[in-house]
Design an enzyme around this catalytic site. Sequence first.
Site, mmCIF file in Angstrom:
data_model
loop_
_atom_site.group_PDB
_atom_site.id
_atom_site.type_symbol
_atom_site.label_atom_id
_atom_site.label_comp_id
_atom_site.label_asym_id
_atom_site.label_seq_id
_atom_site.Cartn_x
_atom_site.Cartn_y
_atom_site.Cartn_z
ATOM 1 N N HIS A 1 27.870 7.326 -27.032
ATOM 2 C CA HIS A 1 26.567 8.005 -26.924
ATOM 3 C C HIS A 1 26.596 9.334 -27.664
ATOM 4 O O HIS A 1 27.652 9.783 -28.103
ATOM 5 C CB HIS A 1 26.149 8.174 -25.457
ATOM 6 C CG HIS A 1 27.086 8.980 -24.606
ATOM 7 N ND1 HIS A 1 27.173 10.352 -24.686
ATOM 8 C CD2 HIS A 1 27.973 8.606 -23.649
ATOM 9 C CE1 HIS A 1 28.066 10.782 -23.800
ATOM 10 N NE2 HIS A 1 28.586 9.741 -23.165
ATOM 11 N N ASP B 1 20.560 18.741 -15.484
ATOM 12 C CA ASP B 1 21.246 17.489 -15.829
ATOM 13 C C ASP B 1 22.738 17.799 -15.967
ATOM 14 O O ASP B 1 23.176 18.291 -17.002
ATOM 15 C CB ASP B 1 20.644 16.971 -17.149
ATOM 16 C CG ASP B 1 21.234 15.641 -17.583
ATOM 17 O OD1 ASP B 1 21.999 15.044 -16.813
ATOM 18 O OD2 ASP B 1 20.916 15.195 -18.702
ATOM 19 N N HIS C 1 20.987 16.155 -25.680
ATOM 20 C CA HIS C 1 19.550 15.899 -25.855
ATOM 21 C C HIS C 1 18.815 17.144 -25.398
ATOM 22 O O HIS C 1 19.372 17.975 -24.669
ATOM 23 C CB HIS C 1 19.115 14.665 -25.052
ATOM 24 C CG HIS C 1 19.522 14.703 -23.598
ATOM 25 N ND1 HIS C 1 18.818 15.411 -22.634
ATOM 26 C CD2 HIS C 1 20.584 14.160 -22.949
ATOM 27 C CE1 HIS C 1 19.419 15.269 -21.460
ATOM 28 N NE2 HIS C 1 20.510 14.529 -21.624
ATOM 29 N N ASP D 1 26.664 12.114 -12.271
ATOM 30 C CA ASP D 1 25.692 12.665 -13.222
ATOM 31 C C ASP D 1 24.403 12.817 -12.425
ATOM 32 O O ASP D 1 23.718 11.835 -12.139
ATOM 33 C CB ASP D 1 25.522 11.692 -14.398
ATOM 34 C CG ASP D 1 24.554 12.214 -15.453
ATOM 35 O OD1 ASP D 1 23.787 13.157 -15.172
ATOM 36 O OD2 ASP D 1 24.562 11.652 -16.576
ATOM 37 N N GLU E 1 29.159 17.296 -18.462
ATOM 38 C CA GLU E 1 27.835 17.634 -19.009
ATOM 39 C C GLU E 1 27.367 18.968 -18.478
ATOM 40 O O GLU E 1 27.304 19.183 -17.266
ATOM 41 C CB GLU E 1 26.826 16.549 -18.624
ATOM 42 C CG GLU E 1 25.403 16.867 -19.046
ATOM 43 C CD GLU E 1 24.434 15.721 -18.825
ATOM 44 O OE1 GLU E 1 24.641 14.939 -17.869
ATOM 45 O OE2 GLU E 1 23.469 15.612 -19.590
ATOM 46 N N HIS F 1 24.694 3.712 -17.507
ATOM 47 C CA HIS F 1 23.502 3.905 -16.672
ATOM 48 C C HIS F 1 23.699 3.369 -15.255
ATOM 49 O O HIS F 1 22.765 2.848 -14.640
ATOM 50 C CB HIS F 1 22.277 3.248 -17.336
ATOM 51 C CG HIS F 1 21.851 3.958 -18.578
ATOM 52 N ND1 HIS F 1 21.043 3.385 -19.527
ATOM 53 C CD2 HIS F 1 22.129 5.201 -19.021
ATOM 54 C CE1 HIS F 1 20.855 4.254 -20.521
ATOM 55 N NE2 HIS F 1 21.501 5.362 -20.227
ATOM 56 N N GLU G 1 27.309 17.030 -23.562
ATOM 57 C CA GLU G 1 27.851 16.040 -22.633
ATOM 58 C C GLU G 1 28.755 14.994 -23.282
ATOM 59 O O GLU G 1 28.429 13.815 -23.307
ATOM 60 C CB GLU G 1 26.711 15.345 -21.880
ATOM 61 C CG GLU G 1 25.581 14.808 -22.749
ATOM 62 C CD GLU G 1 24.564 14.047 -21.914
ATOM 63 O OE1 GLU G 1 24.982 13.155 -21.169
ATOM 64 O OE2 GLU G 1 23.361 14.328 -22.013
ATOM 65 N N ARG H 1 32.904 11.953 -18.126
ATOM 66 C CA ARG H 1 31.881 12.697 -18.872
ATOM 67 C C ARG H 1 31.809 14.081 -18.253
ATOM 68 O O ARG H 1 31.964 14.225 -17.030
ATOM 69 C CB ARG H 1 30.520 12.000 -18.825
ATOM 70 C CG ARG H 1 29.433 12.753 -19.593
ATOM 71 C CD ARG H 1 28.180 11.920 -19.884
ATOM 72 N NE ARG H 1 27.480 11.440 -18.716
ATOM 73 C CZ ARG H 1 27.515 10.198 -18.256
ATOM 74 N NH1 ARG H 1 28.248 9.286 -18.879
ATOM 75 N NH2 ARG H 1 26.843 9.847 -17.169
ATOM 76 N N ASP I 1 0.823 -1.219 0.000
ATOM 77 C CA ASP I 1 0.000 0.000 0.000
ATOM 78 C C ASP I 1 0.860 1.273 0.000
ATOM 79 O O ASP I 1 0.392 2.341 0.388
ATOM 80 C CB ASP I 1 -0.963 0.001 1.194
ATOM 81 C CG ASP I 1 -0.218 -0.077 2.514
ATOM 82 O OD1 ASP I 1 1.019 -0.258 2.491
ATOM 83 O OD2 ASP I 1 -0.866 0.048 3.563
ATOM 84 N N HIS J 1 15.115 13.945 -20.582
ATOM 85 C CA HIS J 1 15.258 13.779 -22.041
ATOM 86 C C HIS J 1 13.978 14.363 -22.615
ATOM 87 O O HIS J 1 12.988 13.665 -22.788
ATOM 88 C CB HIS J 1 15.433 12.301 -22.412
ATOM 89 C CG HIS J 1 16.717 11.729 -21.878
ATOM 90 N ND1 HIS J 1 16.971 10.390 -21.771
ATOM 91 C CD2 HIS J 1 17.839 12.334 -21.420
ATOM 92 C CE1 HIS J 1 18.179 10.185 -21.264
ATOM 93 N NE2 HIS J 1 18.717 11.362 -21.032
ATOM 94 N N TYR K 1 35.180 6.595 -22.334
ATOM 95 C CA TYR K 1 35.024 5.459 -21.413
ATOM 96 C C TYR K 1 35.994 4.369 -21.872
ATOM 97 O O TYR K 1 35.832 3.828 -22.964
ATOM 98 C CB TYR K 1 33.578 4.953 -21.441
ATOM 99 C CG TYR K 1 32.593 6.099 -21.294
ATOM 100 C CD1 TYR K 1 32.222 6.576 -20.038
ATOM 101 C CD2 TYR K 1 32.097 6.757 -22.426
ATOM 102 C CE1 TYR K 1 31.361 7.664 -19.908
ATOM 103 C CE2 TYR K 1 31.239 7.839 -22.306
ATOM 104 C CZ TYR K 1 30.878 8.289 -21.047
ATOM 105 O OH TYR K 1 30.039 9.369 -20.932
#
Length: 461
Positions: free
Chosen positions: A354, A271, A358, A260, A431, A243, A408, A429, A36, A365, A412
């Site tokens: 990547h 972001d 975006h 990130d 960004e 991710h 960004e 990275r 619940d 996104h 890697y």
Amino acid sequence: MTANHQAARRVRLSTYLGTDGIAIIPTAPERQRNRDSDFLYRHDSYFYYLTGFTEPNAWLVLTSEGRATLFCAPKDLEREIWDGYRLGPEAAPAALGVDEAFAIEELDARLPRLLENRSTVWYPFATHKGLESRIDGWLSAVRARVRYGALCPEGQRDLCGPLDEMRLVKDAQEQDTMRRAAQISARAHIRAMQLSARMLREGKDVREYHLDAELLHEFRIGGSQYPAYSSIVAAGANACVLHYRADVAPVRDGELVLIDAGCELDGYASDITRTFPANGKFTGPQRALYELVLASQDAAIAATRAGQRFNDPHDATVKVLAQGMLDLGLLDANKVGSVDDVIEQRAYFPFYMHRTGHWLGMDVHDCGSYVEPTQVGEVSERKDPLSNEVIKNRPSRILKPGMVLTIEPGIYVRPGEGVPEQFHNIGIRIEDDAIVTETGCELISRGVPVKADEIEALMRP
Ligand code: GLY
Ligand code: MN
Ligand code: MN
């Protein structure tokens, strides 16, 4: 943002609906987490854009004449004691500027009458589970009345098209909210960097979740409602997992940390990614890769202004990264050829897989076509050198002032044959969030520094 803003958006949207059109926009459902307990509620972005209303159990119906009808949860003292305040349909017209409001329980009874004699029903396609069948049910009810002279809508159109176009260009108030969201997130990144160095100096066992907690603290202290997406706090080799989430891994002296993370403020996302040395001092190889990613970001930023295409910053990034990979020995020119060959053959892909950005807005996104709407017919085909798949390309979007996007780039480096060992398991990275202007772009996330020396300086005791 005031109710007038949303009212103006509804009027603008109504002009897209054609003669006798009608639009139906539900907010997001509540989602069960366990038994619940629900997940923290987040409204639907389209619905919020048009109403400013954040309660669950609400629908907006809008006609091409600009008449707005809201369905919402009715006042209920018993439920409000347990779940909190409800605006209720009586107060909604004055508070939200809609023309009329009814209890959500009246939705099924009233919708067929609202749809009757309308030409086209618009709703966001493929966004709300079960919406199509609800609308089917209401249309069946209209059809049952055609023998009495009622007309049933003949067309169904995707409301995402016009709404996405509207949302793509942010107005002054939206830009202001996004600036404030980015400022809060920037402060959070600085805090997390400083905590990492401080805890390591004190000989403490630093974990990714310690830094995540610091981010959350600053988000909430700044007035943000929640993170705009699941924060990535990736120590060491975890940064090579795109991710990754903030987890339990140790943050080790001598390694990099990639964070990130961005907060959501009043419905708008930020972001930001920064990569920093856990102890506050880059090693030689770390700095070499960092400087390369930063140079590639500089090139992308220089390619971001009104009149440029959405793909231009990506292409600029790839050019710099490809040259850098050759210079640093990540790629062997004897095997992959010149920088043009690296780009043509996508030989950089194992280290940069990547896109460079975006759209950013209410959704991290954000919505909005990446194809230039005036050139959708100009299709060209090319064979992807890695997959051999034939890809259909259309000219990418021409940037306009008020569009907001991320920039960004990253690199890697997973261990592999011929990959210099000194770079193994480094993931970087950087960004930032940019508002497109006539002459360039405004970087709204630079409250947190990006130069290696400046990062080191803020992490010193
Ligand atoms: N944080 C999600 C992204 O950078 O796209
Ligand atoms: Mn992003
Ligand atoms: Mn991000």
